[in-house]
Motif scaffolding. Structure first.
Motif, PDB file in Angstrom:
ATOM      1  N   SER A  23      -7.073   1.219   3.261  1.00 47.08           N
ATOM      2  CA  SER A  23      -7.017   1.954   4.749  1.00 47.08           C
ATOM      3  C   SER A  23      -8.365   1.034   5.848  1.00 47.08           C
ATOM      4  CB  SER A  23      -7.162   2.720   5.087  1.00 47.08           C
ATOM      5  OG  SER A  23      -6.311   3.552   4.050  1.00 47.08           O
ATOM      6  N   GLY A  39      -7.567   3.825   0.055  1.00 47.47           N
ATOM      7  CA  GLY A  39      -6.486   3.728   0.085  1.00 47.47           C
ATOM      8  C   GLY A  39      -5.867   5.129  -0.193  1.00 47.47           C
ATOM      9  N   SER A  40      -4.281   4.984  -0.473  1.00 48.89           N
ATOM     10  CA  SER A  40      -3.743   6.775  -0.839  1.00 48.89           C
ATOM     11  C   SER A  40      -3.972   6.808  -2.192  1.00 48.89           C
ATOM     12  CB  SER A  40      -2.087   6.549  -0.229  1.00 48.89           C
ATOM     13  OG  SER A  40      -1.782   5.430  -0.428  1.00 48.89           O
ATOM     14  N   ARG A  99       6.993   3.599   1.952  1.00 48.62           N
ATOM     15  CA  ARG A  99       5.181   3.408   2.120  1.00 48.62           C
ATOM     16  C   ARG A  99       4.858   2.219   2.523  1.00 48.62           C
ATOM     17  NH1 ARG A  99       0.264   3.040  -0.063  1.00 48.62           N
ATOM     18  NH2 ARG A  99       1.702   3.692  -2.092  1.00 48.62           N
ATOM     19  N   ASN A 125      -7.023   7.575  -9.581  1.00 45.28           N
ATOM     20  CA  ASN A 125      -6.876   7.609  -8.547  1.00 45.28           C
ATOM     21  C   ASN A 125      -8.511   8.964  -8.926  1.00 45.28           C
ATOM     22  OD1 ASN A 125      -4.849   6.269  -7.089  1.00 45.28           O
ATOM     23  ND2 ASN A 125      -3.640   8.003  -8.091  1.00 45.28           N
ATOM     24  N   ARG A 171     -12.483   7.303  -1.696  1.00 43.96           N
ATOM     25  CA  ARG A 171     -10.899   7.564  -2.375  1.00 43.96           C
ATOM     26  C   ARG A 171      -9.631   6.813  -2.847  1.00 43.96           C
ATOM     27  NH1 ARG A 171     -10.447  12.832   1.500  1.00 43.96           N
ATOM     28  NH2 ARG A 171     -12.220  12.337   1.591  1.00 43.96           N
ATOM     29  N   GLY A 172      -8.887   7.131  -3.486  1.00 42.35           N
ATOM     30  CA  GLY A 172      -8.092   5.955  -3.631  1.00 42.35           C
ATOM     31  C   GLY A 172      -7.553   5.705  -5.188  1.00 42.35           C
TER      32      GLY A 172
END
Length: 464
Positions: free
Chosen positions: A340, A362-363, A385, A418, A429-430
């Motif tokens: 991100s 990111g995710s 995505r 993750n 995180r990610g």
């Protein structure tokens, strides 16, 4: 070379690899087996066969082989269409022989699987489906329509109808299963081969860039002496032409341009010498070199060091090898693409190991492909995505495969995960990728430092 240009080869392309001579040899083997089976059944076991029609079916294969042998060159590669027709001919020829020799009562009905298996390994999916459908139709017809097997005494050899149904069921299942299994394995093998070829291309490109520095250094070294001579001669001419301003101006221009060339070569030689002789580098320098191309792409890339015991003076020297740099660069690129705003690259070392952790905000990796990360040409069906965040990314997993292969080649172990982690400055995180080397193993690969190139002899502009 870009990863986007690498694609797994299609079945249609692979079919063009098969030589006509290979198919001809296989068919001669089949013809020999058919003749032996027909004659043994007739002469030894006394089974009455329609020999004329049987020899006609075998003769058709012989004629087809002879025509292909004498008309086409030995090195001919068959196209997809030609392969399909050759395998279809073999399938129909076997089915016709089975029709003449008892249908599914004949144990040689299993040979119908041969052409189907070849099509699954060599042809496209569409051609394989056509041949499988044809084989299933032929098996169904043979279970009902066929000439009976009779002995010299007039007895008919047949198996119970229930066994015929079981034979039909087993053959249909075998056709479907064998085709699917063979195609799956063959596709995996070809995908891995394509990906390994892409890995070799990436490594060769990185190696060429490294070797280019050596060429630059050698050129700068060799051109230094003639440039010094040009400068010396132009300076002497400038002194002798003091009474001729026009010629003196030209001589001064030659001297200035020689100085300019000397400065350019000096800079190039210094960079090339660094490339050629810096076989070993501090861990921090190698990580920085790997991350540098992605540090100005709109995401913050934060490099940190956390040595065991907090002593940065013990930072290890590691080999500055193309596979390590390119592998780390691919991992950092992947993190930057999906982060991100921030990517953390954390290096740490102890007496026994060296590790690099690449984290982003990111995710993370999709949960359903987490266990498959590192497989080549891995496609994700849910790519909405991915397409929005990185339009040019096609989700084949080739970049991660190249990185994983190159780093494992250097002795590293990779872990993909993750989750959350606490960094020095923020909570991350990610996606988390951890690269771990045994310290002794990595440092044993370091090359001994080479001696630097000697300096070019300096000429005094006013000396002899």
């Amino acid at each position: 070379m870009t990863q986007a240009t690498i694609r797994p080869l299609s079945g249609r392309t692979r079919a063009n690899w098969i030589r006509l001579r290979t198919m001809i040899v296989l068919r001669w083997v089949a013809i020999a087996g058919q003749l032996i089976a027909i004659n043994v059944a007739q002469l030894i076991y006394g089974i009455q066969l329609e020999l004329g029609l049987c020899y006609l079916a075998v003769g058709a294969s012989v004629i087809a082989n002879l025509v292909a042998t004498f008309i086409f060159p030995e090195n001919k590669r068959l196209s997809e269409f030609e392969n399909l027709w050759m395998i279809s001919f073999d399938l129909l020829q076997i089915a016709f022989l089975l029709f003449l020799t008892g249908g599914l009562n004949n144990p040689f009905a299993l040979l119908l699987l041969g052409p189907v298996t070849i099509s699954a390994t060599a042809l496209s999916l569409r051609s394989t489906l056509v041949l499988c459908s044809t084989a299933i139709v032929l098996v169904t017809l043979l279970s009902v329509f066929h000439l009976p097997l009779t002995t010299l005494d007039g007895d008919t050899l047949s198996i119970p109808r229930l066994f015929v149904f079981g034979q039909w069921t087993a053959l249909v299942i075998a056709i479907v299963f064998t085709s699917a299994y063979s195609r799956r394995v063959t596709t995996e093998v070809h995908s891995m081969g394509d990906a390994l070829a892409a890995t070799q291309m990436a490594l060769a490109r990185e190696q060429k860039l490294t070797d280019l520095g050596g060429v630059v250094a050698a050129a700068a070294h060799e051109l230094g002496t003639p440039l010094a001579t040009i400068k010396l001669a132009s300076t002497e001419l400038l002194n002798d032409l003091s009474e001729n301003p026009d010629l003196a101006e030209d001589a001064a221009l030659i001297r200035d341009q020689a100085d300019r060339c000397r400065d350019i070569l000096r800079d190039m030689g210094r960079a090339g010498k660094d490339d050629l002789h810096m076989h070993n580098a501090p861990l921090e320098a190698v990580v920085l070199e790997s991350a540098e191309p992605h540090m100005d792409r709109g995401k913050a890339v934060i490099l940190t060091q956390t040595p065991e015991g907090g002593d940065r003076k013990t930072q290890p020297m590691i080999p500055r090898q193309p596979e390590i740099i390119h592998g780390l660069r691919n991992l950092i690129q992947n993190a930057v693409d999906f982060a991100s705003s921030t990517v953390w690259v954390e290096t740490s070392w102890s007496e026994s190991s060296i590790s690099i952790r690449i984290m982003d905000d990111g995710s993370g990796f999709p949960a359903h492909i987490l266990g498959r990360i590192g497989d080549p040409f891995m496609r994700d069906r849910a790519r909405a995505r991915t397409t929005l965040s990185r339009p040019e990314y096609e989700g084949m997993g080739l970049g991660l495969f190249i990185a994983k292969t190159l780093l494992e080649r250097s002795g590293a172990t990779l872990r993909f995960a993750n989750g959350r982690g606490q960094n020095h400055t923020a909570e991350t995180r990610g996606a988390v990728v951890e690269v771990i080397w045994p310290r002794d193993n990595l440092q044993s690969r370091a090359l001994p430092d080479s001696e630097g190139m000697g300096q070019n002899q300096q000429f005094d502009a006013h000396g002899g």
